[in-house]
Write a protein that holds these residues in place. Sequence first.
Motif, mmCIF file in Angstrom:
data_model
loop_
_atom_site.group_PDB
_atom_site.id
_atom_site.type_symbol
_atom_site.label_atom_id
_atom_site.label_comp_id
_atom_site.label_asym_id
_atom_site.label_seq_id
_atom_site.Cartn_x
_atom_site.Cartn_y
_atom_site.Cartn_z
ATOM 1 N N ILE A 211 0.831 -1.205 0.000
ATOM 2 C CA ILE A 211 0.000 0.000 0.000
ATOM 3 C C ILE A 211 0.866 1.256 0.000
ATOM 4 O O ILE A 211 0.574 2.244 -0.683
ATOM 5 N N GLY A 212 1.980 1.226 0.767
ATOM 6 C CA GLY A 212 2.896 2.365 0.777
ATOM 7 C C GLY A 212 3.453 2.656 -0.598
ATOM 8 O O GLY A 212 3.546 3.828 -1.025
ATOM 9 N N SER A 213 3.810 1.603 -1.343
ATOM 10 C CA SER A 213 4.325 1.786 -2.705
ATOM 11 C C SER A 213 3.264 2.387 -3.629
ATOM 12 O O SER A 213 3.565 3.220 -4.484
ATOM 13 N N LEU A 214 2.012 1.985 -3.420
ATOM 14 C CA LEU A 214 0.921 2.537 -4.237
ATOM 15 C C LEU A 214 0.686 4.010 -3.912
ATOM 16 O O LEU A 214 0.431 4.827 -4.804
ATOM 17 N N TYR A 215 0.761 4.368 -2.626
ATOM 18 C CA TYR A 215 0.639 5.778 -2.254
ATOM 19 C C TYR A 215 1.761 6.603 -2.882
ATOM 20 O O TYR A 215 1.561 7.749 -3.291
ATOM 21 N N GLU A 216 2.948 6.014 -2.958
ATOM 22 C CA GLU A 216 4.086 6.716 -3.572
ATOM 23 C C GLU A 216 3.811 7.009 -5.043
ATOM 24 O O GLU A 216 4.067 8.103 -5.541
ATOM 25 N N ILE A 217 3.235 6.035 -5.727
ATOM 26 C CA ILE A 217 2.944 6.217 -7.159
ATOM 27 C C ILE A 217 1.856 7.269 -7.364
ATOM 28 O O ILE A 217 1.926 8.090 -8.281
ATOM 29 N N THR A 218 0.842 7.274 -6.469
ATOM 30 C CA THR A 218 -0.271 8.217 -6.632
ATOM 31 C C THR A 218 0.025 9.598 -6.060
ATOM 32 O O THR A 218 -0.818 10.485 -6.123
ATOM 33 N N GLY A 219 1.220 9.779 -5.477
ATOM 34 C CA GLY A 219 1.621 11.107 -5.026
ATOM 35 C C GLY A 219 1.334 11.408 -3.572
ATOM 36 O O GLY A 219 1.611 12.517 -3.109
ATOM 37 N N ASP A 220 0.817 10.458 -2.821
ATOM 38 C CA ASP A 220 0.564 10.673 -1.393
ATOM 39 C C ASP A 220 1.823 10.245 -0.632
ATOM 40 O O ASP A 220 1.869 9.188 0.015
ATOM 41 N N PHE A 221 2.852 11.099 -0.685
ATOM 42 C CA PHE A 221 4.164 10.705 -0.169
ATOM 43 C C PHE A 221 4.186 10.583 1.354
ATOM 44 O O PHE A 221 4.901 9.742 1.904
ATOM 45 N N THR A 222 3.416 11.415 2.045
ATOM 46 C CA THR A 222 3.393 11.347 3.514
ATOM 47 C C THR A 222 2.845 10.011 3.995
ATOM 48 O O THR A 222 3.430 9.344 4.865
ATOM 49 N N GLN A 223 1.691 9.623 3.423
ATOM 50 C CA GLN A 223 1.105 8.322 3.764
ATOM 51 C C GLN A 223 2.034 7.182 3.387
ATOM 52 O O GLN A 223 2.172 6.201 4.118
ATOM 53 N N ALA A 224 2.668 7.317 2.225
ATOM 54 C CA ALA A 224 3.566 6.269 1.749
ATOM 55 C C ALA A 224 4.715 6.059 2.728
ATOM 56 O O ALA A 224 5.007 4.931 3.141
ATOM 57 N N GLU A 225 5.379 7.154 3.122
ATOM 58 C CA GLU A 225 6.523 7.025 4.032
ATOM 59 C C GLU A 225 6.087 6.482 5.390
ATOM 60 O O GLU A 225 6.772 5.645 5.989
ATOM 61 N N SER A 226 4.922 6.926 5.883
ATOM 62 C CA SER A 226 4.432 6.468 7.183
ATOM 63 C C SER A 226 4.208 4.953 7.186
ATOM 64 O O SER A 226 4.653 4.239 8.089
ATOM 65 N N LEU A 227 3.527 4.442 6.148
ATOM 66 C CA LEU A 227 3.253 3.003 6.077
ATOM 67 C C LEU A 227 4.533 2.189 5.899
ATOM 68 O O LEU A 227 4.706 1.136 6.515
ATOM 69 N N LEU A 228 5.441 2.694 5.060
ATOM 70 C CA LEU A 228 6.687 1.960 4.826
ATOM 71 C C LEU A 228 7.552 1.916 6.089
ATOM 72 O O LEU A 228 8.201 0.905 6.373
ATOM 73 N N ARG A 229 7.563 3.011 6.845
ATOM 74 C CA ARG A 229 8.339 3.007 8.095
ATOM 75 C C ARG A 229 7.721 2.043 9.121
ATOM 76 O O ARG A 229 8.425 1.378 9.881
ATOM 77 N N GLU A 230 6.379 1.984 9.156
ATOM 78 C CA GLU A 230 5.712 1.019 10.043
ATOM 79 C C GLU A 230 6.107 -0.411 9.668
ATOM 80 O O GLU A 230 6.423 -1.238 10.526
ATOM 81 N N ALA A 231 6.090 -0.686 8.357
ATOM 82 C CA ALA A 231 6.469 -2.018 7.887
ATOM 83 C C ALA A 231 7.933 -2.305 8.203
ATOM 84 O O ALA A 231 8.302 -3.420 8.601
ATOM 85 N N GLU A 232 8.792 -1.278 8.035
ATOM 86 C CA GLU A 232 10.221 -1.442 8.314
ATOM 87 C C GLU A 232 10.452 -1.803 9.789
ATOM 88 O O GLU A 232 11.237 -2.703 10.114
ATOM 89 N N GLU A 233 9.747 -1.108 10.680
ATOM 90 C CA GLU A 233 9.909 -1.375 12.109
ATOM 91 C C GLU A 233 9.474 -2.800 12.457
ATOM 92 O O GLU A 233 10.145 -3.503 13.218
ATOM 93 N N MET A 234 8.337 -3.233 11.892
ATOM 94 C CA MET A 234 7.861 -4.587 12.158
ATOM 95 C C MET A 234 8.836 -5.632 11.629
ATOM 96 O O MET A 234 9.129 -6.631 12.301
ATOM 97 N N ALA A 235 9.379 -5.409 10.421
ATOM 98 C CA ALA A 235 10.327 -6.363 9.832
ATOM 99 C C ALA A 235 11.608 -6.422 10.650
ATOM 100 O O ALA A 235 12.206 -7.492 10.836
ATOM 101 N N SER A 236 12.054 -5.271 11.168
ATOM 102 C CA SER A 236 13.261 -5.239 12.001
ATOM 103 C C SER A 236 13.034 -6.007 13.293
ATOM 104 O O SER A 236 13.910 -6.757 13.742
ATOM 105 N N ASN A 237 11.865 -5.830 13.900
ATOM 106 C CA ASN A 237 11.557 -6.552 15.140
ATOM 107 C C ASN A 237 11.529 -8.062 14.929
ATOM 108 O O ASN A 237 11.899 -8.835 15.810
ATOM 109 N N LEU A 238 11.066 -8.463 13.746
ATOM 110 C CA LEU A 238 11.005 -9.894 13.433
ATOM 111 C C LEU A 238 12.328 -10.424 12.892
ATOM 112 O O LEU A 238 12.469 -11.627 12.661
ATOM 113 N N GLU A 239 13.278 -9.499 12.646
ATOM 114 C CA GLU A 239 14.597 -9.856 12.104
ATOM 115 C C GLU A 239 14.464 -10.596 10.772
ATOM 116 O O GLU A 239 15.193 -11.549 10.485
#
Length: 668
Positions: A211-239
């Motif tokens: 969804i973050g990548s789709l927001y990036e394509i449609t120009g909603d960069f704030t939403q895109a970065e927020s979702l991607l950072r959330e996903a990044e944090e979860m992936a880091s926690n799960l290693e």
Amino acid sequence: MKITFPHRILLVGLLIAMIQPLLAQNTVRIFELKKKLKTSKGVEKSVLLNQIGFEFRTSHPDSTLHYCRLALKISRVEKAYVPMAESYNFMGLADLYKGAPKEALKKYDSAFQLAESVSDTVQMAHAYNNTGRLFFEWADLAKAYENFSKARLYFESAQDTAGMAYAYRSLSDLFKSQHDYENALAMARKALALRQAAREPYGIITAKNQIGSLYEITGDFTQAESLLREAEEMASNLEDEALLAEIKLALGQLYLHTGSLTKALSEGFRAENILKRLSSTRLVGKSNLLLGEILLKQKQLKEALPFLLAAENDSRKYKQLELQTEATFYLAQLYGLQGANAKALVYQNQYKQLNDSLKNSELALQAEKFNFQLEIERNQQENELLKAIEQKNQATIRFQRYLNLGALLILIIVGTFSYFLWRSAKARKLINQKLKVQNHKLRELNEEKDSLMGVVAHDLKTPLTNIKSISDLLPAVATLSKKQEDFVGLIQKSTAAGLTLIDELLEIHTLENTLSPNVSTVSLSTMLQKKVESFQSAADLKSIRLISEIQNAELNTDADWLGRSLDNLISNAIKFSPRQATVTLRSGITDDEAWISIKDEGPGFTEEDKGKVFQKFKKLSARPTAGESSNGLGLSIVKTLVERMKGNIVLLSDPGKGSEFIIRLPLK
């Protein structure tokens, strides 16, 4: 033995090699699965081996192949085709991540054949979805759409929410490639909702990344970065390094799109470093393309060239048409900037050919999509027809079964009914005999009650009346001392109370034997004014003010019953009010009814009193303020009279705040 420095280096290397397979996947889940594996046997062991293999698919696909092959051996011995189909599906994923798409396609076909042989719709759906993703990588969008759509139908029919999430994700990627971002977002959000409902962290991460990548394509960069950072944090926690690399690439693409080239380059190199530690090749081409494009925009042509060449080579090797098209486009630009026009022309021509191929795929997808939709509708119609025929056959079978049971049931019912009819007639005869005896006893009791009322009316009331009359005459015929006057007053008070009780008992007896009122036209203002005048002397004895606020109304009711009701209420208001208080009589008309209010300033009623205020012979907490008598019958009589007049009476009162009785009667 002394450990030299080279030996230490070797030991460190061995430790890294041992712990490397534990990175980039859910180590806790793998540990739990391996723990269960020690005590499992047969099919259960095969299923556990498949689940362990699945956890390694993105980071160490060779481990996936190893565990799934072990599972296959057990499944063949046990002749368990469902775990076998699952093994082939997981092995196909491993081949795809290893960069062997043709081998993956063979595995998916084997999975489908095995699943179809045992009607396992879930594994059939997974095979369709995996095959569709392979065709999507090859830019054969028509076949990709066909497989994704079939997977979705199978998952939905099996109500497999995890599978439905996979299918929605695949369809989202497909719509994204066709620039249909509205449908792409809708599918991705459905996948996220299913993952969140199942509390499946890996699915949530991939859905947020998508969804973050789709927001990036449609120009909603704030939403895109927020979702991607959330996903990044979860992936880091799960290693999970494989997921983390994919998210880093998405962040790099976002920053490239927004012009933050330094951030984009940082995220790109981080993704590249992660991918170097993994044996998965699926994302390497995408990583190289991203870094090449960023460096090209920074005019670092020499540094960009090896990345773009690697991206073009990898995408051609693994048949990633869309990625290859982009790589040739940027290579043509780079060589043009370097002045290598011949090479630039070669890549320009390649780009045109690849781009035309992509466009043809898009047109084929639209046609296939339309044809497939028609096929779905036709299948649905056939299914509906088959369902209707089956329902008709089932109805016929049920009807025949009911006919067969009907005769037996009728015989049972007739026999049972006859038996109960006989029992009922016998029981009714006994009940009638008992009722006859009881009715006779009730008549005797009623006659005894009437006789008692006659005794009360004549044998008790007459002597009391005589005593009262004599006591009233005593002060007139002789001079009495103070003590004698007190005794005479006590006699008068006692006989008056006794006569009042007798009158109220006789009144209740009369009411119980009088079912209908004697209706006449009553002037409410005239009656109330007379009542005020008749009770004025009683009020004056206690210095109580009688106030009337009367609105005239004429109603058809029993004047005697209404008068007796008002007498009781006004009498009680004076009786229970303290000296120098106020008693207010009000009346009015509301819609088609008249209302009368008698309000005093007495002690009021508690909640317990309110529950029994209209019951016979109930003594309440409030007592008359001047020693007057109260036998607990007056309000019961009032309620009976009002209800006989088809009205109602309510009490409004709080302890210490007086009381208000409101009578409502119909005008007609």
